[in-house]
Scaffold this active site. Structure first.
Site, PDB file in Angstrom:
ATOM      1  N   TYR A 172    -101.435 -24.995 -60.317  1.00  0.00           N
ATOM      2  CA  TYR A 172    -101.756 -25.172 -58.898  1.00  0.00           C
ATOM      3  C   TYR A 172    -103.125 -24.580 -58.582  1.00  0.00           C
ATOM      4  O   TYR A 172    -103.962 -25.216 -57.940  1.00  0.00           O
ATOM      5  CB  TYR A 172    -100.681 -24.518 -58.032  1.00  0.00           C
ATOM      6  CG  TYR A 172    -100.841 -24.825 -56.555  1.00  0.00           C
ATOM      7  CD1 TYR A 172    -100.364 -26.018 -56.024  1.00  0.00           C
ATOM      8  CD2 TYR A 172    -101.466 -23.924 -55.701  1.00  0.00           C
ATOM      9  CE1 TYR A 172    -100.513 -26.307 -54.679  1.00  0.00           C
ATOM     10  CE2 TYR A 172    -101.625 -24.207 -54.353  1.00  0.00           C
ATOM     11  CZ  TYR A 172    -101.138 -25.391 -53.847  1.00  0.00           C
ATOM     12  OH  TYR A 172    -101.290 -25.681 -52.514  1.00  0.00           O
ATOM     13  N   ALA A 173    -103.377 -23.358 -59.047  1.00  0.00           N
ATOM     14  CA  ALA A 173    -104.676 -22.719 -58.808  1.00  0.00           C
ATOM     15  C   ALA A 173    -105.807 -23.557 -59.387  1.00  0.00           C
ATOM     16  O   ALA A 173    -106.842 -23.770 -58.738  1.00  0.00           O
ATOM     17  CB  ALA A 173    -104.692 -21.314 -59.399  1.00  0.00           C
TER      18      ALA A 173
END
Length: 264
Positions: A172-173
């Site tokens: 996600y990051a």
């Protein structure tokens, strides 16, 4: 003045991705309330339709932003109907509930999270395909529609996770950091054709995605020294500002909207 006959987006044509819920739905409502004709798109077609039915001069389209042909068809449909597209807000995105559960389990057990070694290729690709590839598909389609008219504003919805890169949430990051860099690069290119591209990077926000966050992880985001979870409307206000003429000199900006949890 807002509504059908006035407002800062009066007469403008807008397309919002992820408009079936959360930030995207809030953006669609804000734009419509300020005079725009809105095309609400979402992977969940009935949810997009429900949003559009709330609004004056609104339409719904079923679009999976991970599928470039679907994105292109949606943009082509808007331009076919109106001959132009003035505003795009790209709010569609996904999280990974399984990874969140693993992080929460580690928090409850007071041990380090172990996610990366357990993260499968399918989970990695799903997050990247929607959050990063999808942003590319939307930006490309937006420029194809807007650059010939030398006018337009695009806002992408990123994430504070691109900066604080939480342990146990690498995909996600990475997807959001990539989307930020992509948007900034495209912004430098697009402004030569009269198209502005900017990004809002929310922190914790009360959306359906947040509702699926395990309690232990939600508690980890809570801090009495900062603002509580944002509302979708608060983030929508920032996105709509970026799309407006009031932000005419903002190009390639990434506005951090995390309530004071950290600054960069």
């Amino acid at each position: 003045m807002s509504g059908e006959h006035g407002g800062r987006f009066a007469g403008r044509i807008a397309l919002v991705t992820g408009a079936g819920s959360g930030i995207g739905a809030a953006v669609a409502r804000r734009l419509a309330g300020q005079g725009a004709e809105v095309f609400a798109t979402d992977l969940d077609g009935p949810a997009a339709e429900a949003t559009s039915k709330e609004l004056p001069r609104a339409h719904s389209l079923t679009v999976d932003v991970a599928e470039p042909a679907q994105v292109d068809r949606a943009f082509d449909e808007v331009v076919r109907r109106h001959g132009r597209l003035d505003v795009v807000v790209h709010a569609a995105g996904v999280d990974d509930p399984t990874a969140k559960e693993w992080i929460a389990e580690a928090l409850l057990a007071d041990r380090p999270a172990r996610v990366t070694e357990r993260l499968g290729d399918e989970a990695w690709r799903r997050v990247m395909c929607v959050n990063l590839d999808g942003t590319f598909h939307v930006l490309r389609a937006a420029l194809r529609a807007m650059a010939p008219r030398r006018s337009g504003a695009v806002v992408t919805v990123g994430s504070s996770s691109a900066f604080d890169a939480q342990a146990g949430y690498p995909h996600y990051a990475a997807s959001k950091a990539g989307a930020h860099a992509l948007s900034r690069s495209v912004a430098k290119e697009a402004i030569a054709f009269g198209v502005r591209v900017n990004t809002v990077a929310p922190g914790p926000t009360e959306t359906g995605m947040a509702a699926r966050t395990p309690a232990a992880l939600r508690q980890g985001f809570a801090d009495p020294r900062v603002r509580p979870y944002a509302t979708p409307e608060e983030i929508a206000d920032i996105a709509v500002f970026l799309a407006s003429e009031e932000a005419a000199n903002l190009v390639g900006a990434v506005l951090l909207a995390n309530g004071g949890r950290f600054t960069v």
